[in-house]
Design a protein around this motif. Sequence first.
Motif, PDB file in Angstrom:
ATOM      1  N   VAL A 265     -56.056  34.576  15.153  1.00 34.18           N
ATOM      2  CA  VAL A 265     -56.788  35.612  14.413  1.00 34.18           C
ATOM      3  C   VAL A 265     -58.200  35.774  14.964  1.00 34.18           C
ATOM      4  O   VAL A 265     -58.675  36.895  15.166  1.00 34.18           O
ATOM      5  CB  VAL A 265     -56.830  35.278  12.910  1.00 34.18           C
ATOM      6  N   LEU A 266     -58.881  34.666  15.224  1.00 31.58           N
ATOM      7  CA  LEU A 266     -60.239  34.742  15.764  1.00 31.58           C
ATOM      8  C   LEU A 266     -60.261  35.467  17.101  1.00 31.58           C
ATOM      9  O   LEU A 266     -61.163  36.268  17.385  1.00 31.58           O
ATOM     10  CB  LEU A 266     -60.827  33.334  15.912  1.00 31.58           C
ATOM     11  N   GLU A 267     -59.276  35.213  17.919  1.00 31.34           N
ATOM     12  CA  GLU A 267     -59.187  35.890  19.225  1.00 31.34           C
ATOM     13  C   GLU A 267     -58.992  37.395  19.046  1.00 31.34           C
ATOM     14  O   GLU A 267     -59.641  38.204  19.724  1.00 31.34           O
ATOM     15  CB  GLU A 267     -58.031  35.294  20.034  1.00 31.34           C
ATOM     16  N   GLU A 268     -58.130  37.776  18.107  1.00 38.12           N
ATOM     17  CA  GLU A 268     -57.871  39.201  17.873  1.00 38.12           C
ATOM     18  C   GLU A 268     -59.095  39.909  17.269  1.00 38.12           C
ATOM     19  O   GLU A 268     -59.442  41.020  17.684  1.00 38.12           O
ATOM     20  CB  GLU A 268     -56.658  39.348  16.949  1.00 38.12           C
ATOM     21  N   VAL A 269     -59.729  39.255  16.312  1.00 31.98           N
ATOM     22  CA  VAL A 269     -60.912  39.857  15.686  1.00 31.98           C
ATOM     23  C   VAL A 269     -62.034  39.995  16.691  1.00 31.98           C
ATOM     24  O   VAL A 269     -62.708  41.040  16.774  1.00 31.98           O
ATOM     25  CB  VAL A 269     -61.363  39.009  14.474  1.00 31.98           C
ATOM     26  N   PHE A 277     -68.571  46.935  20.320  1.00 36.33           N
ATOM     27  CA  PHE A 277     -69.985  46.706  20.596  1.00 36.33           C
ATOM     28  C   PHE A 277     -70.312  47.006  22.053  1.00 36.33           C
ATOM     29  O   PHE A 277     -71.385  47.538  22.364  1.00 36.33           O
ATOM     30  CB  PHE A 277     -70.372  45.266  20.243  1.00 36.33           C
ATOM     31  N   ASP A 278     -69.389  46.692  22.950  1.00 37.17           N
ATOM     32  CA  ASP A 278     -69.605  47.024  24.365  1.00 37.17           C
ATOM     33  C   ASP A 278     -69.640  48.533  24.561  1.00 37.17           C
ATOM     34  O   ASP A 278     -70.463  49.059  25.325  1.00 37.17           O
ATOM     35  CB  ASP A 278     -68.505  46.407  25.228  1.00 37.17           C
ATOM     36  N   THR A 279     -68.760  49.238  23.868  1.00 35.47           N
ATOM     37  CA  THR A 279     -68.714  50.694  23.978  1.00 35.47           C
ATOM     38  C   THR A 279     -70.005  51.333  23.492  1.00 35.47           C
ATOM     39  O   THR A 279     -70.519  52.280  24.108  1.00 35.47           O
ATOM     40  CB  THR A 279     -67.529  51.257  23.162  1.00 35.47           C
ATOM     41  N   LEU A 280     -70.531  50.808  22.392  1.00 36.59           N
ATOM     42  CA  LEU A 280     -71.740  51.378  21.803  1.00 36.59           C
ATOM     43  C   LEU A 280     -73.019  50.812  22.403  1.00 36.59           C
ATOM     44  O   LEU A 280     -74.110  51.302  22.108  1.00 36.59           O
ATOM     45  CB  LEU A 280     -71.746  51.128  20.285  1.00 36.59           C
ATOM     46  N   GLY A 281     -72.889  49.774  23.237  1.00 36.05           N
ATOM     47  CA  GLY A 281     -74.069  49.165  23.839  1.00 36.05           C
ATOM     48  C   GLY A 281     -74.974  48.485  22.829  1.00 36.05           C
ATOM     49  O   GLY A 281     -76.199  48.509  22.963  1.00 36.05           O
ATOM     50  N   MET A 282     -74.393  47.884  21.804  1.00 40.51           N
ATOM     51  CA  MET A 282     -75.182  47.241  20.751  1.00 40.51           C
ATOM     52  C   MET A 282     -75.757  45.917  21.247  1.00 40.51           C
ATOM     53  O   MET A 282     -75.036  45.090  21.805  1.00 40.51           O
ATOM     54  CB  MET A 282     -74.317  47.010  19.518  1.00 40.51           C
ATOM     55  N   GLN A 283     -77.045  45.717  21.009  1.00 39.58           N
ATOM     56  CA  GLN A 283     -77.713  44.507  21.445  1.00 39.58           C
ATOM     57  C   GLN A 283     -77.622  43.397  20.401  1.00 39.58           C
ATOM     58  O   GLN A 283     -77.411  42.234  20.738  1.00 39.58           O
ATOM     59  CB  GLN A 283     -79.192  44.806  21.749  1.00 39.58           C
ATOM     60  N   ASP A 284     -77.830  43.737  19.119  1.00 39.13           N
ATOM     61  CA  ASP A 284     -77.727  42.707  18.088  1.00 39.13           C
ATOM     62  C   ASP A 284     -76.249  42.479  17.757  1.00 39.13           C
ATOM     63  O   ASP A 284     -75.387  43.297  18.066  1.00 39.13           O
ATOM     64  CB  ASP A 284     -78.477  43.133  16.823  1.00 39.13           C
ATOM     65  N   LYS A 285     -75.979  41.346  17.134  1.00 39.26           N
ATOM     66  CA  LYS A 285     -74.591  40.980  16.823  1.00 39.26           C
ATOM     67  C   LYS A 285     -74.377  40.996  15.311  1.00 39.26           C
ATOM     68  O   LYS A 285     -74.122  39.975  14.682  1.00 39.26           O
ATOM     69  CB  LYS A 285     -74.280  39.602  17.400  1.00 39.26           C
ATOM     70  N   THR A 286     -74.458  42.180  14.736  1.00 39.28           N
ATOM     71  CA  THR A 286     -74.238  42.315  13.294  1.00 39.28           C
ATOM     72  C   THR A 286     -73.084  43.270  13.050  1.00 39.28           C
ATOM     73  O   THR A 286     -73.105  44.413  13.513  1.00 39.28           O
ATOM     74  CB  THR A 286     -75.496  42.842  12.583  1.00 39.28           C
ATOM     75  N   VAL A 287     -72.096  42.810  12.296  1.00 39.76           N
ATOM     76  CA  VAL A 287     -70.938  43.629  11.973  1.00 39.76           C
ATOM     77  C   VAL A 287     -70.867  43.777  10.452  1.00 39.76           C
ATOM     78  O   VAL A 287     -71.220  42.869   9.708  1.00 39.76           O
ATOM     79  CB  VAL A 287     -69.636  42.999  12.527  1.00 39.76           C
ATOM     80  N   LEU A 382     -67.759  32.742  12.043  1.00 40.40           N
ATOM     81  CA  LEU A 382     -67.362  31.680  12.978  1.00 40.40           C
ATOM     82  C   LEU A 382     -67.482  32.135  14.425  1.00 40.40           C
ATOM     83  O   LEU A 382     -67.721  31.312  15.323  1.00 40.40           O
ATOM     84  CB  LEU A 382     -65.927  31.233  12.683  1.00 40.40           C
ATOM     85  N   LEU A 383     -67.323  33.425  14.663  1.00 45.92           N
ATOM     86  CA  LEU A 383     -67.430  33.972  16.023  1.00 45.92           C
ATOM     87  C   LEU A 383     -68.876  34.209  16.449  1.00 45.92           C
ATOM     88  O   LEU A 383     -69.121  34.651  17.572  1.00 45.92           O
ATOM     89  CB  LEU A 383     -66.650  35.286  16.104  1.00 45.92           C
ATOM     90  N   GLY A 384     -69.829  33.931  15.563  1.00 44.27           N
ATOM     91  CA  GLY A 384     -71.232  34.081  15.921  1.00 44.27           C
ATOM     92  C   GLY A 384     -71.844  35.417  15.565  1.00 44.27           C
ATOM     93  O   GLY A 384     -72.979  35.710  15.968  1.00 44.27           O
ATOM     94  N   TYR A 385     -71.122  36.242  14.793  1.00 39.35           N
ATOM     95  CA  TYR A 385     -71.656  37.543  14.375  1.00 39.35           C
ATOM     96  C   TYR A 385     -72.332  37.412  13.012  1.00 39.35           C
ATOM     97  O   TYR A 385     -71.796  36.779  12.100  1.00 39.35           O
ATOM     98  CB  TYR A 385     -70.543  38.584  14.270  1.00 39.35           C
ATOM     99  N   VAL A 444     -75.253  37.909   5.817  1.00 41.76           N
ATOM    100  CA  VAL A 444     -75.097  36.532   6.274  1.00 41.76           C
ATOM    101  C   VAL A 444     -75.552  36.411   7.723  1.00 41.76           C
ATOM    102  O   VAL A 444     -75.082  37.161   8.585  1.00 41.76           O
ATOM    103  CB  VAL A 444     -73.619  36.072   6.187  1.00 41.76           C
ATOM    104  N   ARG A 445     -76.467  35.489   7.994  1.00 47.04           N
ATOM    105  CA  ARG A 445     -76.828  35.167   9.376  1.00 47.04           C
ATOM    106  C   ARG A 445     -75.897  34.057   9.853  1.00 47.04           C
ATOM    107  O   ARG A 445     -75.795  33.012   9.222  1.00 47.04           O
ATOM    108  CB  ARG A 445     -78.278  34.699   9.474  1.00 47.04           C
ATOM    109  N   SER A 446     -75.256  34.275  10.964  1.00 51.89           N
ATOM    110  CA  SER A 446     -74.317  33.281  11.473  1.00 51.89           C
ATOM    111  C   SER A 446     -75.080  32.087  12.038  1.00 51.89           C
ATOM    112  O   SER A 446     -75.833  32.208  12.999  1.00 51.89           O
ATOM    113  CB  SER A 446     -73.429  33.893  12.562  1.00 51.89           C
ATOM    114  N   ASN A 447     -74.911  30.938  11.414  1.00 54.13           N
ATOM    115  CA  ASN A 447     -75.458  29.678  11.918  1.00 54.13           C
ATOM    116  C   ASN A 447     -74.614  28.551  11.335  1.00 54.13           C
ATOM    117  O   ASN A 447     -73.657  28.798  10.586  1.00 54.13           O
ATOM    118  CB  ASN A 447     -76.948  29.537  11.554  1.00 54.13           C
ATOM    119  N   ALA A 448     -74.961  27.330  11.661  1.00 52.11           N
ATOM    120  CA  ALA A 448     -74.152  26.196  11.199  1.00 52.11           C
ATOM    121  C   ALA A 448     -74.103  26.128   9.676  1.00 52.11           C
ATOM    122  O   ALA A 448     -73.060  25.801   9.093  1.00 52.11           O
ATOM    123  CB  ALA A 448     -74.720  24.894  11.771  1.00 52.11           C
TER     124      ALA A 448
END
Length: 607
Positions: A265-269, A277-287, A382-385, A444-448
């Motif tokens: 699932v993590l791989e698919e998501v 994000f690559d298509t839109l050229g987004m710099q930050d990682k927020t979904v 978990l993916l860092g977003y 949510v900010r992704s961190n430990a």
Amino acid sequence: MAASVVKSITLLSILSFTSFYIGYITNSASDHRASTSTNVGRRLYESADPIINRIQKCYNYNYFSEACIHDNHEVHRLVDELLHLKSRRKDLDELQKSRFGSKVGDLSSSFLTGSVSISKQDLMDRFDKFGVATLRSNTDEDALLVYNSFSSLPSNDLNYFTHQQFATPYANVTQALENCEALNVQFIHNPSYNTLPMCTVYIPGLNNIPSFHIQRWMRQGGELRHVGSLTTPSGVDKFDLPKYHPVIFKHWKSLLTFLENVDQVLEEVNSIIKERFDTLGMQDKTVIVMTINIGDADLLINFLCAAKSRNVDTRRILVFVTDDESKQLVESLFGDEMGVMIYHDKYNFASVAKGGDSQKYGDATFVHMMFAKILCVLYPTLLGYDVLYQDADIIWYEHPLGFFLGHHPESSERLKQYDVIFQHDGSPQPRFAPYSANSGFYYVRSNAATQYLFTSLLYHGDLIRKTTSHQQVLTQLLLEHSSMMGLKVKVLDDVHVFPGGYQYQHNWEYMHQLISGEINPLIFHMYWTDGKESKVKFFQQLGEWYLKYGCSKDPTHQIEVTTTKCCATQPLVTCHYRDKPSKIPCSNSPLYDKNGASFWVGDQLGN
């Protein structure tokens, strides 16, 4: 030659003078009464050390250079601070002798050395309300500050405490806290709403292991007995624990499915988000994530149609659909390359109920969707977003993400320090105290810390099943993780920016301002509403319904499903109840509440 001698003598005097007092302070750590002064002395030493090293270099080069003169002044400033610190230690010794003589081990001398009452409002403002919203709080109250050691007392007011009465008012919050190297914060909350006489006991002791949790005791059968925090005055424990059969066993089966498929699932998501994000050229990682079943699909589609009518970008949104029907419907409307992202977790969502118009808060379908609410946040975290989660019963006036990224005028630099940021729910129920965080709209900010928070929430799924409340269990984990792990939690007080069901039901003055355009929020969240049918009707009469009739029903037959045919460009206003806020007067409509009053009463407010 004379100048060189003067330079040498001056330098040696400065270094020896400074070193003496720094050593005097830092080497006195064994004196427990001056522990705070010792800490300050160490910090001064740390700041003085590099300056002294630079001055030593000045001796070999140009003592009268601008940089050397600056360092010389800095050393003098540090010496002044150290002298002040030495004087303060002497004053503290004299204060303790005047209060307690030579007694050792006295409760007051070792634990309760002073107390003041300070403005609650000033204290909350000073610390950004400690992350807790104060929408329903009495701002005229005072807070109690207890000093646990003599060295924590304010520097310039030691005489104030010589013959001090308990909790004497103290005007300046910053001054009151200036020597507190650590601050323990406790929110006093009585589930009985002060109908029971309540006492608080503090148990000191150097050899005790301190606790940052509160035990609650209540008189039962003539004796004080240990009870849970949700025990009512009549002795009923409202914390409903799950049993192995059937609740825990069912949850374990769900966990087994999750663990067997999580990597896939993590791989698919990740593939879906990365491609977008690559298509839109987004710099930050927020979904932005949402989850939906076919029973609530019309709420999601209305949200997207409303956003389309306002030209608000929805391409960051990833919708976790729980069934094939909702997947087909959302894909047909908004699933192109510039629409929302869509993911169907066929492994974990296979048993999630599809729901319907009769779906209510806390029913079986609602509880099933709580599991989906956990996973749709956990996966990208978990993916860092970073994640902005929202329920489907929301409309956007503007894109809200800028508020959390610091790009909005109502935003604050302080928000960057928090791990999780919630909309305020407004509920006074003890099970949501003290945060009253709404679990239908949060960032949510992704961190430990947050990855472990939502992993823990997944493990507590059995408790969610039993209590039928995702929000209650999440609140309990926020408290635990904040206390034990330093998770930084913020509940927004910005009601005018993030309003919702609380304002709709209880603050008609605000609703009139919203309808008239006097205030401009970012979103509106129709929480505090029992059931989807009522949510739809409230949105319709509020003038926030954009979904044409029939578009969410049986998409393969009734109508060719396109945004053009399904999304109205202007709101479809329909009156239902005269005692609920509405875009237009609904004077001829029935009452929703038995003893309700009309929202529109001439030019006056309806409450």
